[in-house]
Design a protein around this motif. Sequence first.
Motif, PDB file in Angstrom:
ATOM      1  N   TRP A 185      51.493-123.311 -12.132  1.00 59.72           N
ATOM      2  CA  TRP A 185      52.721-123.641 -12.320  1.00 59.72           C
ATOM      3  C   TRP A 185      52.901-124.962 -11.605  1.00 59.72           C
ATOM      4  CZ3 TRP A 185      57.386-121.056 -13.469  1.00 59.72           C
ATOM      5  CH2 TRP A 185      58.531-121.631 -12.916  1.00 59.72           C
ATOM      6  N   GLU A 186      53.823-125.877 -12.569  1.00 59.56           N
ATOM      7  CA  GLU A 186      54.068-127.302 -12.408  1.00 59.56           C
ATOM      8  C   GLU A 186      52.707-127.880 -11.760  1.00 59.56           C
ATOM      9  OE1 GLU A 186      57.235-127.848  -9.699  1.00 59.56           O
ATOM     10  OE2 GLU A 186      58.869-127.096 -10.862  1.00 59.56           O
ATOM     11  N   PRO A 187      51.611-127.848 -12.599  1.00 58.14           N
ATOM     12  CA  PRO A 187      50.376-128.540 -12.097  1.00 58.14           C
ATOM     13  C   PRO A 187      50.589-130.152 -11.785  1.00 58.14           C
ATOM     14  CG  PRO A 187      50.455-128.445 -14.705  1.00 58.14           C
ATOM     15  CD  PRO A 187      51.736-127.658 -14.137  1.00 58.14           C
ATOM     16  N   ALA A 188      49.774-130.517 -10.853  1.00 62.79           N
ATOM     17  CA  ALA A 188      49.771-131.822 -10.261  1.00 62.79           C
ATOM     18  C   ALA A 188      49.536-132.744 -11.527  1.00 62.79           C
ATOM     19  CB  ALA A 188      48.720-131.690  -9.380  1.00 62.79           C
ATOM     20  N   GLY A 189      50.130-133.825 -11.424  1.00 59.89           N
ATOM     21  CA  GLY A 189      50.017-134.933 -12.321  1.00 59.89           C
ATOM     22  C   GLY A 189      50.278-134.949 -13.751  1.00 59.89           C
ATOM     23  N   LYS A 190      51.132-133.448 -14.123  1.00 59.45           N
ATOM     24  CA  LYS A 190      51.625-133.339 -15.282  1.00 59.45           C
ATOM     25  C   LYS A 190      53.093-133.338 -15.362  1.00 59.45           C
ATOM     26  CE  LYS A 190      47.368-132.154 -16.831  1.00 59.45           C
ATOM     27  NZ  LYS A 190      46.628-132.999 -17.591  1.00 59.45           N
ATOM     28  N   ALA A 191      53.671-133.367 -16.565  1.00 55.15           N
ATOM     29  CA  ALA A 191      54.949-133.765 -17.044  1.00 55.15           C
ATOM     30  C   ALA A 191      55.916-132.186 -16.724  1.00 55.15           C
ATOM     31  CB  ALA A 191      55.338-134.267 -18.121  1.00 55.15           C
ATOM     32  N   THR A 192      55.230-131.069 -16.662  1.00 55.39           N
ATOM     33  CA  THR A 192      55.726-129.880 -16.703  1.00 55.39           C
ATOM     34  C   THR A 192      56.703-129.608 -15.554  1.00 55.39           C
ATOM     35  OG1 THR A 192      54.299-128.976 -18.086  1.00 55.39           O
ATOM     36  CG2 THR A 192      55.484-127.307 -17.048  1.00 55.39           C
ATOM     37  N   ARG A 193      58.035-129.065 -15.506  1.00 49.49           N
ATOM     38  CA  ARG A 193      58.741-128.565 -14.376  1.00 49.49           C
ATOM     39  C   ARG A 193      59.605-127.542 -14.508  1.00 49.49           C
ATOM     40  NH1 ARG A 193      56.106-132.166 -13.023  1.00 49.49           N
ATOM     41  NH2 ARG A 193      56.619-134.409 -12.174  1.00 49.49           N
ATOM     42  N   LYS A 194      59.573-126.624 -13.579  1.00 48.33           N
ATOM     43  CA  LYS A 194      59.971-125.285 -13.602  1.00 48.33           C
ATOM     44  C   LYS A 194      59.225-124.522 -14.969  1.00 48.33           C
ATOM     45  CE  LYS A 194      64.441-126.147 -11.639  1.00 48.33           C
ATOM     46  NZ  LYS A 194      65.866-126.077 -11.504  1.00 48.33           N
ATOM     47  N   GLY A 195      57.822-124.708 -14.750  1.00 50.23           N
ATOM     48  CA  GLY A 195      57.227-124.116 -15.715  1.00 50.23           C
ATOM     49  C   GLY A 195      55.686-123.893 -15.476  1.00 50.23           C
TER      50      GLY A 195
END
Length: 477
Positions: A311-321
């Motif tokens: 969930w919301e991996p560090a250093g990535k662009a994903t939010r609420k997913g």
Amino acid sequence: MDDQKQPAPDILKRRKHILDLYQAGKKAEAEAAARALLAEQPDDAETLSALAALLIERGMVVEAEASLLRALELAAHSPIPWINFGRFLQQHGRWSEALAHYERAAEAFPDNPLFHLTLGQIRQRAGLFAEAEAAFRTGAKLQPENAQTLMNIGMVVLRQDRDDEAAALFRRAIELEPKLGAAYGNLGNAELKRGDLAAAEAAFDRATALDPDDGLVYVSLALTKLRRGEAREATEMFDRALMKFGPERRAAAWAPYARAQELGQMPGGFRAELARTIKRVALTPPPGFASIAEMNAALAEALRADRTQTWEPAGKATRKGGQTGLLLDDPREPFIAFEAALRRAIDAHFDSIRTEKFHPYFGQVPRTYRLDMWGTLLSDGGHQHSHIHVGGWMSGVYYVALPPSMGAGEQANDGWIEFGHPPPDFEAGFEPQTLVYEPKEGDALFFPSYLFHRTIPFTGDAQRISLAFDVKPISWR
């Protein structure tokens, strides 16, 4: 055979002869000599490894692997066959097996820093930053004064948003090795995240002075100047980077924004340039699936159950997913079938490209390539902020499952993908020019990895599920 015993002088002489032939470019003769020696001494682990190296160059991967495994079985007490087989796995993109192999090697040789370092690098590649840090720190205990190891720790610490700690590690690496340009480059990245633009520029300046051919650091210096308000100089640097280093991803991404920041408006024709580089492709179902809907159902089920999802991996662009790890590192169905369908579509797209000299995307077309692929599962309010794929040449997204509520929110295009908007931490002095595309289940969008793109947040109970991928060229047409 007791492989602890010193080989007979004749065997040593013949091994050297094989090596001499190889170094002289007489590879067929070297292979013949290796096979002759093995006919007499079938359990000679060193010659088995030498034969494997020759076979790999000839593309005889199956026999090469068998030779390496036999050498490992015969000389498991020695680190050399472990290193040889580990390199083989990495060279052939078998990352899941490589990870397991180096975990065993690090356990078998706890006092060998090479295995801990390599294990950390493989974990880092997979996005397992905390696990990578643990491996690097074990290596650092064995080599406490090794600047490269400290720098590796700093890199994964930085990816975990511990910016001050990372900067301290990079400074310590510089103390140990003052001419290590990469340490200055990484220190610059840490200072950028800390918000100290002056310190970042100083670090990047020093890194470029130590290694003028490091395109990554040169572009980082240009980005720092852009953020410090030196738009004209940044523009010139991005242009020089593209001329000197070829289609460098970040230079291609930021050059139009630097020019817009200088002039107060986006360059003419920017939207048209975006549109001609983005391609919508409808995939066809691979063997084993009667329809795209059937394939998508299998993909969605596999992605929801994927154990690498974070969930919301560090250093990535994903939010609420959530976002999975690299799915092709451990190939399994239905991703194997999907990869085959995707490659057919990618190859057909490459066949359609007409090259344009000096263009950062159309300037060359891959002949062979590797694919990195991961899943993204967005929930209510989920989105990805604007980003590029630095490690790719062409990137893309395939739509597996879309919520029926998409497009029913405050914006008609909520849940769509948008190209051309700069990232959220960039204070643009101009009005961005963007294009939005409606996702459709069964469709993929192909685009240059240097295009900034984001997903617009959506509302709804159902997940928005997609597969993203990067094309990483091995050779060019």
